[in-house]
Design a protein around this motif. Structure first.
Motif, PDB file in Angstrom:
ATOM      1  N   GLU A  84       1.063  -1.152   0.066  1.00  0.00           N
ATOM      2  CA  GLU A  84       0.617   0.209   0.219  1.00  0.00           C
ATOM      3  C   GLU A  84       1.287   1.398  -0.051  1.00  0.00           C
ATOM      4  O   GLU A  84       0.294   2.382  -0.105  1.00  0.00           O
ATOM      5  CB  GLU A  84      -1.014   0.199   1.223  1.00  0.00           C
ATOM      6  CG  GLU A  84      -1.520  -1.420   1.095  1.00  0.00           C
ATOM      7  CD  GLU A  84      -1.796  -1.978   2.280  1.00  0.00           C
ATOM      8  OE1 GLU A  84      -0.869  -2.448   1.938  1.00  0.00           O
ATOM      9  OE2 GLU A  84      -2.371  -2.979   2.496  1.00  0.00           O
ATOM     10  N   LYS A  86       3.389   4.508  -0.875  1.00  0.00           N
ATOM     11  CA  LYS A  86       3.860   5.013  -2.069  1.00  0.00           C
ATOM     12  C   LYS A  86       5.467   5.316  -2.383  1.00  0.00           C
ATOM     13  O   LYS A  86       6.448   5.708  -2.354  1.00  0.00           O
ATOM     14  CB  LYS A  86       2.799   6.242  -2.728  1.00  0.00           C
ATOM     15  CG  LYS A  86       3.273   6.313  -3.907  1.00  0.00           C
ATOM     16  CD  LYS A  86       1.749   7.182  -3.946  1.00  0.00           C
ATOM     17  CE  LYS A  86       1.299   7.333  -5.523  1.00  0.00           C
ATOM     18  NZ  LYS A  86       1.081   8.278  -5.967  1.00  0.00           N
ATOM     19  N   LYS A 162      -2.434  16.689   2.137  1.00  0.00           N
ATOM     20  CA  LYS A 162      -2.971  15.178   2.529  1.00  0.00           C
ATOM     21  C   LYS A 162      -2.362  14.229   1.159  1.00  0.00           C
ATOM     22  O   LYS A 162      -2.160  13.899   0.537  1.00  0.00           O
ATOM     23  CB  LYS A 162      -4.763  14.674   2.127  1.00  0.00           C
ATOM     24  CG  LYS A 162      -5.193  15.861   3.012  1.00  0.00           C
ATOM     25  CD  LYS A 162      -6.001  15.813   3.942  1.00  0.00           C
ATOM     26  CE  LYS A 162      -7.532  16.638   4.193  1.00  0.00           C
ATOM     27  NZ  LYS A 162      -6.774  17.825   5.268  1.00  0.00           N
ATOM     28  N   GLU A 164      -2.328  10.709   1.201  1.00  0.00           N
ATOM     29  CA  GLU A 164      -3.208   9.471   0.469  1.00  0.00           C
ATOM     30  C   GLU A 164      -2.977   8.161   1.191  1.00  0.00           C
ATOM     31  O   GLU A 164      -3.196   7.142   2.415  1.00  0.00           O
ATOM     32  CB  GLU A 164      -3.837   8.787  -0.468  1.00  0.00           C
ATOM     33  CG  GLU A 164      -4.703  10.465  -0.735  1.00  0.00           C
ATOM     34  CD  GLU A 164      -5.391  10.281  -0.947  1.00  0.00           C
ATOM     35  OE1 GLU A 164      -6.559  10.157  -0.170  1.00  0.00           O
ATOM     36  OE2 GLU A 164      -6.539  12.009  -0.359  1.00  0.00           O
ATOM     37  N   LYS A 165      -1.521   7.178   0.322  1.00  0.00           N
ATOM     38  CA  LYS A 165      -0.930   6.925   1.014  1.00  0.00           C
ATOM     39  C   LYS A 165      -0.216   6.294   2.163  1.00  0.00           C
ATOM     40  O   LYS A 165       0.724   7.291   2.144  1.00  0.00           O
ATOM     41  CB  LYS A 165      -0.352   5.813  -0.456  1.00  0.00           C
ATOM     42  CG  LYS A 165      -0.535   6.302  -1.148  1.00  0.00           C
ATOM     43  CD  LYS A 165      -1.509   4.367  -2.115  1.00  0.00           C
ATOM     44  CE  LYS A 165      -2.731   5.028  -3.362  1.00  0.00           C
ATOM     45  NZ  LYS A 165      -2.965   3.368  -3.200  1.00  0.00           N
ATOM     46  N   SER A 193      -2.335  15.498   6.616  1.00  0.00           N
ATOM     47  CA  SER A 193      -2.551  14.399   7.318  1.00  0.00           C
ATOM     48  C   SER A 193      -1.943  13.736   6.289  1.00  0.00           C
ATOM     49  O   SER A 193      -1.167  13.748   5.421  1.00  0.00           O
ATOM     50  CB  SER A 193      -4.292  13.823   7.089  1.00  0.00           C
ATOM     51  OG  SER A 193      -4.657  13.649   5.692  1.00  0.00           O
ATOM     52  N   SER A 195      -0.161   8.792   7.340  1.00  0.00           N
ATOM     53  CA  SER A 195      -0.295   7.540   8.003  1.00  0.00           C
ATOM     54  C   SER A 195       1.293   6.734   7.421  1.00  0.00           C
ATOM     55  O   SER A 195       1.559   6.726   6.667  1.00  0.00           O
ATOM     56  CB  SER A 195      -1.204   6.933   7.234  1.00  0.00           C
ATOM     57  OG  SER A 195      -1.074   5.319   6.937  1.00  0.00           O
TER      58      SER A 195
END
Lengths: 435, 255
Positions: A84, A86, A162, A164-165, A193, A195
């Motif tokens: 998942e 990047k 943001k 995403e990955k 944001s 992760s």
């Protein structure tokens, strides 16, 4: 324990001046301060309050060396890659690997990389954030890390961006008796944001010590999901210190899963330095054999309206030892703070040992704080229920151990990691049926 | 052994069980033949639930003397899982929640364990799915049940229906349902009772342990027993249950 050994612990690393001179200028100043601190800091032992139940004697009894440049088979490394993700930063024994890192997914507003090359704005952030807290001078292992590192794993996200990955931070421990220092710096700008997934693995590793420091800044209204897995070889040692600064209205979610290493000690400090910050700390520690696992957290509600929610579960088998210490500190200004903490322990053997200590220090009146700690064995009624369905006693136990862990596994936000951990826990508990 | 004895599914003779020196089962006797439904009623503390647990092999309820003969097998020498595989099913008053394990994988594990112990081939996930769909349809259970963790977050009614689903999947020879009707509203009671009725056939036996006569409005037992102080003190038909509903237990107990 032999105190002479403790005092001599890593002396050559501590006094060696060469390390700093080879460092990038950007971090030298902080390193010199840390080096000064180390001249009087002593390595912690069970005589120090915070380390009473995390015995580091096996570490002090090991003769470590500076890591030499190790090569690891690329096929072996590739199996750790996260589908998942990047962006990926790979460090081998604390050293950046250009070959295996992949930062091609960098987009506008994100910097993922190391100190080889970075834009000016990242330099400013490193100058401001690297070793900014006192702990990097006052605590032995973070100070040692600060002095020893000469590179950083860097994740910098601009305001309102943001990502995403997930961003994968892979640390590989390899070789014999290597002492590696590994440093991560994550800064999320206002309203952004991201992760991140920190993964500590080992390949052909024998008695390596990894000393990791992670510094995180989550600016106003930013949101960081932080997942950490520590699954090193059972002969290894892993010490990690994480410091999180949460600004106003920010969100920080941490999920930490530890199954590996002989000694695993994690300290995390979350400071809410603005109002209405939210944080979640979840954890799962699996200990068996002779493993020692310590998880010490400190959440500081500095301003009003902050919330924190913590659930940490530990499974102890064999002669393993577990040490949980959960500190929640509400300063007088921390009006309307809302903190809840739960530490649940499952003890599977007579020789295992569990220490748990909730530590609430509340200096404001209008707050809501709750805590609970349980130590239990498997429930006989539950085992009987499964037996009455034809499932053998041993299998029934395994299913229930898995069930205990499942609540935390379900909180893992990255699907492939959740699957990985589920499989690992199933394997560890011998639940072949569900694999 | 008498002709009736050979036909018995289960034969319990002179069964005594104690907990902390307190007799819970007291020379208990019961015989259930294939196709029969027995209801055991009685005041609180009469030993009904203990009986269910002793038959299923709960380790906290040791038997001091007596015999349980189940299809020619000495049940008391068997572990709980061996009893289950031999065809004993206990429906729990308080079914246990198992987080992280889906209902379908749990049911498949239970069924396959029983099958392989009999030397039958295990069902693969696809075969099992077909097998399960039939049971769901028969019991009118929402397939959503399967993806959820076993009993986790289930309402009282859902837990009891899940017990009946497990009973359907395992297809036991003898089911002992311990207060399966307790805590159910009228709709849930009708669903649970309907399920039990569908699962009753000429080859299996069912023991219903219940406080209330209302379950028996839906399922007509062949025998109604009154249990008191660890043994059966009166046996009758459905009429006895109605009479108990009317008059309580005092008139029997004081006889």
């Amino acid at each position: 324990m032999n105190l002479a050994i403790r005092d001599n612990f890593l002396k050559e690393f501590i006094i060696s001046p060469t390390v700093i001179s080879q460092s990038p200028d950007l971090i030298k100043r902080q390193q010199r301060i840390a080096a000064q601190g180390l001249s009087y800091l002593k390595a912690p032992t069970v005589r120090d309050e915070g380390w009473r139940f995390t015995d580091l004697a096996p570490i002090y009894d090991t003769d470590f060396t500076s890591p030499t440049r190790e090569t690891v088979d690329h096929r072996v490394i590739k199996q750790f890659f996260l589908p998942e993700a990047k962006n990926r930063l790979v460090f081998i024994n604390g050293v950046y690997s250009n070959e295996f890192s992949d930062i091609s997914g960098s987009q506008l507003g994100i910097f993922v990389g190391n100190l080889d090359q970075y834009p000016d704005k990242v330099a400013k952030i490193v100058e401001m954030r690297f070793a900014a807290g006192d702990d990097c001078q006052n605590l032995f292992f973070p100070a040692l890390n600060t002095k020893m590192v000469n590179d950083l794993a860097l994740v910098v996200v601009d305001s309102n961006t943001k990502v995403e990955k997930p961003i994968h931070l892979l640390h590989i421990s390899t070789g014999k008796r290597n002492f590696s220092n590994y440093r991560v710096l994550v800064a999320l700008g206002k309203g952004s944001s991201a992760s991140i997934f920190e993964d500590f693995v080992s390949v052909n590793a024998d008695q390596n010590l990894t000393n990791a420091v992670v510094e995180i800044a989550v600016e106003e209204s930013a949101n960081l999901n932080h997942l950490k897995i520590q699954r090193e070889d059972p002969s290894c040692f892993n010490i990690a210190y994480t410091n999180v600064q949460q600004e106003r209205n920010s969100q920080y979610s941490y999920c930490s899963i530890s199954t590996g290493s002989h000694v695993d000690r994690q300290d995390i400090v979350v400071s809410q330095i603005g109002m209405d910050a939210e944080c979640r700390l979840d954890g799962l520690t699996f200990l068996s054999g002779n493993q020692t696992g310590g998880f010490h957290s400190k959440i500081i509600h500095d301003f009003g309206g902050g919330t924190s929610k913590q659930l940490h579960k530990t499974v102890v088998a064999g002669k393993a030892r577990s040490d949980f210490n959960g500190q929640i500190h509400v300063r007088p200004e921390g009006h309307l703070s809302n903190a809840s903490q739960s530490n649940q322990n499952l003890l599977l053997s007579n020789k295992g040992r569990i220490n748990t200590k909730p530590q609430l220090e509340i200096f404001a009146d209008d707050v809501k704080c709750s805590h609970g700690a349980t130590v239990g064995q498997l429930n006989d009624e539950e085992i009987f229920y499964l037996q009455s369905r034809g499932i053998a006693f041993d299998d029934a136990r395994k299913i229930l151990i898995y069930g205990f862990a499942a609540e935390i596994i379900s909180l893992i936000g990255i699907e492939s990691v959740a699957t990985l951990i589920r499989e690992q826990v199933l394997q560890q508990t011998g639940n072949k049926h569900f694999l | 052994m008498s002709a009736r004895g050979i036909l018995s599914l289960i034969e319990i003779k002179g069964l005594n069980a104690k907990i902390d020196d307190k007799a819970i089962l007291n020379d208990f006797e019961l015989r259930v033949a294939p196709g029969e439904i027995h209801a055991i009623m009685g005041p609180n503390g009469s030993g009904k639930s203990t009986l269910a647990k002793v038959i299923a092999g709960h380790p906290a309820y040791p038997v001091s003397s007596g015999i349980i003969n189940f299809q020619g097998v000495d049940l008391l020498s068997k572990s709980p899982e061996e009893r289950a595989r031999a065809g004993i099913f206990m429906g729990f008053q308080y079914p246990v929640e198992i987080p992280g394990v889906t209902n379908s994988s749990f049911l498949r594990l239970a069924l396959n364990t029983a099958r392989s112990s009999k030397g039958e081939e295990e069902l693969d996930p696809i075969e099992f799915e077909d097998y399960l769909q039939d049971k769901l349809k028969m019991l009118d259970i929402d397939p959503d049940f399967l993806a959820r963790s076993v009993n986790e977050g289930f309402s009282g009614g859902e837990k009891k229906r899940n017990e009946i689903l497990q009973m359907a999947v395992l297809n036991p020879r003898l089911s002992i349902l311990d207060e399966t009707d307790s805590g159910l509203d009228i709709d849930a009671l009708r669903l649970v009772a309907g399920g039990i009725k569908k699962l009753s056939n000429k080859d299996n036996g069912i023991i219903l342990i219940t406080h209330y006569q209302r379950l028996l409005n839906y399922i007509k037992p062949d025998f109604v027993h009154v249990m008191y102080k660890g043994s059966i003190i009166k046996t009758g038909g459905v009429d006895l249950a109605l009479e108990l509903e009317d008059r309580g237990y005092d008139w029997i107990v004081s006889d």
